[in-house]
Design an enzyme around this catalytic site. Structure first.
Site, PDB file in Angstrom:
ATOM      1  N   HIS A   9       0.832  -1.194   0.000  1.00  7.74           N
ATOM      2  CA  HIS A   9       0.000   0.000   0.000  1.00  7.74           C
ATOM      3  C   HIS A   9       0.869   1.248   0.000  1.00  7.74           C
ATOM      4  O   HIS A   9       2.078   1.183   0.204  1.00  7.74           O
ATOM      5  CB  HIS A   9      -0.927   0.022   1.225  1.00  7.74           C
ATOM      6  CG  HIS A   9      -2.146  -0.811   1.065  1.00  7.74           C
ATOM      7  ND1 HIS A   9      -2.180  -2.159   1.383  1.00  7.74           N
ATOM      8  CD2 HIS A   9      -3.388  -0.518   0.606  1.00  7.74           C
ATOM      9  CE1 HIS A   9      -3.387  -2.640   1.132  1.00  7.74           C
ATOM     10  NE2 HIS A   9      -4.138  -1.662   0.672  1.00  7.74           N
ATOM     11  N   LYS A  58      -0.805   4.845   4.521  1.00  2.00           N
ATOM     12  CA  LYS A  58      -1.683   3.890   5.196  1.00  2.00           C
ATOM     13  C   LYS A  58      -1.169   3.649   6.614  1.00  2.00           C
ATOM     14  O   LYS A  58      -0.004   3.317   6.824  1.00  2.00           O
ATOM     15  CB  LYS A  58      -1.757   2.573   4.418  1.00  2.00           C
ATOM     16  CG  LYS A  58      -2.764   1.601   5.023  1.00  2.00           C
ATOM     17  CD  LYS A  58      -3.096   0.479   4.082  1.00  2.00           C
ATOM     18  CE  LYS A  58      -4.119  -0.479   4.682  1.00  2.00           C
ATOM     19  NZ  LYS A  58      -5.384   0.196   5.008  1.00  2.00           N
TER      20      LYS A  58
END
Length: 233
Positions: A130, A134
């Site tokens: 990600h 995040k």
């Protein structure tokens, strides 16, 4: 349909674009921890932060406003949210990932786990990648994938990093700039490997799924999942 956006970061702004393109109106844009009058909305979509999610969801349920949440990292209070929804006869959907493609991927993952569970020569591992903003690791999507394997195999738990137990699933979590989300499940043996993978090209898929779920939940009562929305599984 009038929508309250609880969390107006990058995902909230993407949801706004998709919702407006589908003929809906955004009546609330909340990006703080204060309670607001959610009764202005027909439905609420929560993509906030872990410390705000349960308060946002509770506020909606207490005011009889259907709510869907894609915030991860707050699930120690998930059972409390379910209990409140049932007590108040509200409507609630939580999903670790609202992408329509990812939810199909979840079902493929469960079916593959069923087929592989007796083949002891294969080891199982997972990887998720990600963007660097995040906050939680592993991702909620990775945890959902791991739980789907655990439900359909002899594995008992997942572990972040290298596995130290034969009964666990190791999950590698990487953070790389501008990666919306990539999830891989790998079955590896001495002779071959089987891999399934979902790669998000952008955030629009997550936003579209969230709006579709919001459209679906209006006028319903109960605790639901994306499997209900998509009528799969």
């Amino acid at each position: 349909m009038k929508i309250a956006l609880l969390g107006y970061g990058r995902m909230g702004k993407e949801i706004e674009k998709v919702a407006i393109s589908r003929g809906h109106e955004i009546v609330i844009k909340k990006n703080n921890e204060e309670d607001i009058d959610v009764n202005l909305a027909d439905v609420a979509i929560d993509f906030s932060i872990p410390s705000s999610a349960f308060n946002n969801i509770s506020n909606c349920i207490n005011n009889n406003v259907p709510v869907i949440s894609g915030t991860t990292g707050w699930l120690e209070k998930y059972k409390d949210a379910i209990a409140l929804c049932k007590e108040k006869q509200g409507a609630f959907i939580y999903a670790s990932n609202f992408s329509l493609g990812v939810n199909i991927f979840f079902e493929l993952n469960r079916q593959l786990a069923k087929m592989m569970h007796t083949l002891e020569d294969y080891s199982i591992s997972m990887e998720e990648i990600h963007h660097t903003r995040k906050l939680d690791a592993p991702s909620g999507t990775a945890i959902t994938l791991a739980e789907g394997i655990i439900e359909n195999s002899s594995k008992k738990k997942w572990e972040l990093g290298k596995s130290i137990s034969e009964n666990s699933i190791p999950i590698s979590a990487k953070r790389i700039a501008d990666i919306p989300g990539t999830h891989t499940v790998l079955y590896n043996s001495e002779v071959d490997a089987i891999e399934i993978k979902h790669t998000a090209h952008n955030r629009k898929g997550f936003a579209l799924g969230a709006v579709v779920a919001a459209e679906w939940i209006v006028d319903k009562t109960g605790v639901f999942s994306m499997k209900d929305v998509l009528n799969i599984g």
